[in-house]
Design an enzyme around this catalytic site. Structure first.
Site, PDB file in Angstrom:
ATOM      1  N   PRO A  88     -34.502  47.790  15.344  1.00 30.37           N
ATOM      2  CA  PRO A  88     -35.824  47.590  14.733  1.00 30.37           C
ATOM      3  C   PRO A  88     -36.557  46.370  15.288  1.00 30.37           C
ATOM      4  CG  PRO A  88     -34.079  47.661  13.049  1.00 30.37           C
ATOM      5  CD  PRO A  88     -33.412  47.670  14.380  1.00 30.37           C
ATOM      6  N   GLU A 115     -27.706  46.005  10.863  1.00 30.70           N
ATOM      7  CA  GLU A 115     -27.503  44.565  10.676  1.00 30.70           C
ATOM      8  C   GLU A 115     -27.518  43.804  11.993  1.00 30.70           C
ATOM      9  OE1 GLU A 115     -25.646  46.908   9.355  1.00 30.70           O
ATOM     10  OE2 GLU A 115     -25.750  46.698   7.180  1.00 30.70           O
ATOM     11  N   ARG A 153     -38.713  65.417  27.979  1.00 38.70           N
ATOM     12  CA  ARG A 153     -39.768  66.414  28.142  1.00 38.70           C
ATOM     13  C   ARG A 153     -40.835  65.987  29.153  1.00 38.70           C
ATOM     14  NH1 ARG A 153     -44.177  65.754  25.539  1.00 38.70           N
ATOM     15  NH2 ARG A 153     -44.708  67.918  25.108  1.00 38.70           N
ATOM     16  N   ASP A 168     -50.792  66.686  26.043  1.00 36.17           N
ATOM     17  CA  ASP A 168     -50.350  66.346  24.696  1.00 36.17           C
ATOM     18  C   ASP A 168     -51.270  65.364  24.016  1.00 36.17           C
ATOM     19  OD1 ASP A 168     -48.060  67.785  24.912  1.00 36.17           O
ATOM     20  OD2 ASP A 168     -46.846  66.094  25.584  1.00 36.17           O
TER      21      ASP A 168
HETATM   22 CL1  6GU Z   1     -34.022  51.752  16.899  1.00 31.36          CL
HETATM   23  N1  6GU Z   1     -32.782  51.218  14.661  1.00 31.36           N
HETATM   24  C1  6GU Z   1     -32.746  51.042  13.337  1.00 31.36           C
HETATM   25  N2  6GU Z   1     -31.589  50.717  12.760  1.00 31.36           N
HETATM   26  N3  6GU Z   1     -33.801  51.187  12.548  1.00 31.36           N
HETATM   27  C2  6GU Z   1     -34.949  51.521  13.150  1.00 31.36           C
HETATM   28  C3  6GU Z   1     -35.057  51.718  14.518  1.00 31.36           C
HETATM   29  C4  6GU Z   1     -33.935  51.555  15.262  1.00 31.36           C
HETATM   30  N4  6GU Z   1     -36.332  52.042  14.814  1.00 31.36           N
HETATM   31  C5  6GU Z   1     -36.965  52.055  13.647  1.00 31.36           C
HETATM   32  N5  6GU Z   1     -36.153  51.738  12.644  1.00 31.36           N
END
Ligand code: 6GU
Length: 251
Positions: A88, A115, A153, A168
């Site tokens: 994230p 984590e 794709r 797209d």
């Molecule tokens: Cl790549 N990993 C995690 N754990 N949560 C996420 C993410 C990735 N992308 C958005 N939320």
């Protein structure tokens, strides 16, 4: 293009890799996907892939040595493989980033857990860190699949018609707007008729209707996408006539 996926849940990928476009791309030898269990690269007798964070706090941290060993293994016959950590904290995946990644020969996708992974693995091995959006997943596995799908794709020969990727929604060829609504048989569904214009046989009239419907939909749902849209003078005139000009310009 080659993909190595490093994960503590290799089974997660079984059915997605065995279905649809990904399978066809694999069978057509456009891609080669290898899934590795990070646990196989542990040296400790309990095969631990994570441990408690130094300094305390909730959650577990992925240990650096198994991740590093798995990356070295993935690079044995392909030294140039780029390591992508799904987390994230990464750059948000969009069509532009997918296009960049599709230009690589070999991606090593590391599925982190929420984590986190030990920072020293990140700094020594990770080339790019990618997130799939501002929400929380328990691990990077679904994100790795999303990345795999949208990168694959874009590779030549994967889609039935090579042009379709260029048209797209979100790719540069579509000039940034959403797609027009689509209809197929039956002509009447639960009392709702498909738009009459689509049966006119007049391709110019249909194209114009679709253009207006696409802009209207973009104004309603994703006005910010119109910031970067460009229209021809003829299109601008058409938009003005349908009272869409201010809406699309001010968006
Ligand atoms: Cl790549 N990993 C995690 N754990 N949560 C996420 C993410 C990735 N992308 C958005 N939320």
């Amino acid at each position: 293009m080659r993909f190595d996926i490093l994960t503590i849940f290799p089974d997660f990928f079984d059915s997605p890799l065995a279905a649809g476009m990904i399978r066809r791309a694999w069978q057509g030898q456009i891609i080669d996907v290898r899934v590795h269990n990070i646990r196989d690269f542990t040296a400790n007798k309990h095969a631990m892939t994570d441990d408690r964070p130094f300094g305390g706090g909730a959650g577990m941290v992925m240990k650096p040595e198994p991740l590093a060993a798995a990356v070295r293994h993935a690079r044995v016959d392909s030294a140039g493989g780029k390591v992508v950590l799904l987390s994230p904290q990464g750059r948000t995946l969009d069509q532009r980033l997918a296009t960049e990644l599709a230009g690589e020969q070999h991606l090593i996708l590391v599925c982190g857990r929420y984590e986190g992974v030990d920072e020293r693995f990140r700094s020594a091995y990770v080339d790019r860190e990618v997130s799939i959006g501002d929400y929380v997943l328990t691990g990077g596995e679904p994100a790795a699949l999303v990345l795999l799908d949208c990168v694959i794709r874009l590779l030549p020969g994967v889609l039935g018609c090579d042009e379709s990727a260029a048209n797209d929604t979100f790719s540069p060829g579509s000039r940034g707007g959403l797609k027009y609504p689509q209809y197929t048989r039956p002509r009447v569904f639960e009392g709702q008729k498909a738009p009459e214009v689509l049966f006119s046989g007049d391709h110019a009239v249909i194209a114009q209707w679709r253009f207006l419907a696409a802009v209207r939909r973009t104004v309603e749902r994703r006005p910010e996408l119109l910031n970067t849209a460009t229209f021809t003078p003829a299109e601008l005139k058409l938009l003005a006539r349908h009272d869409l000009l201010n809406k699309s310009e001010m968006a």
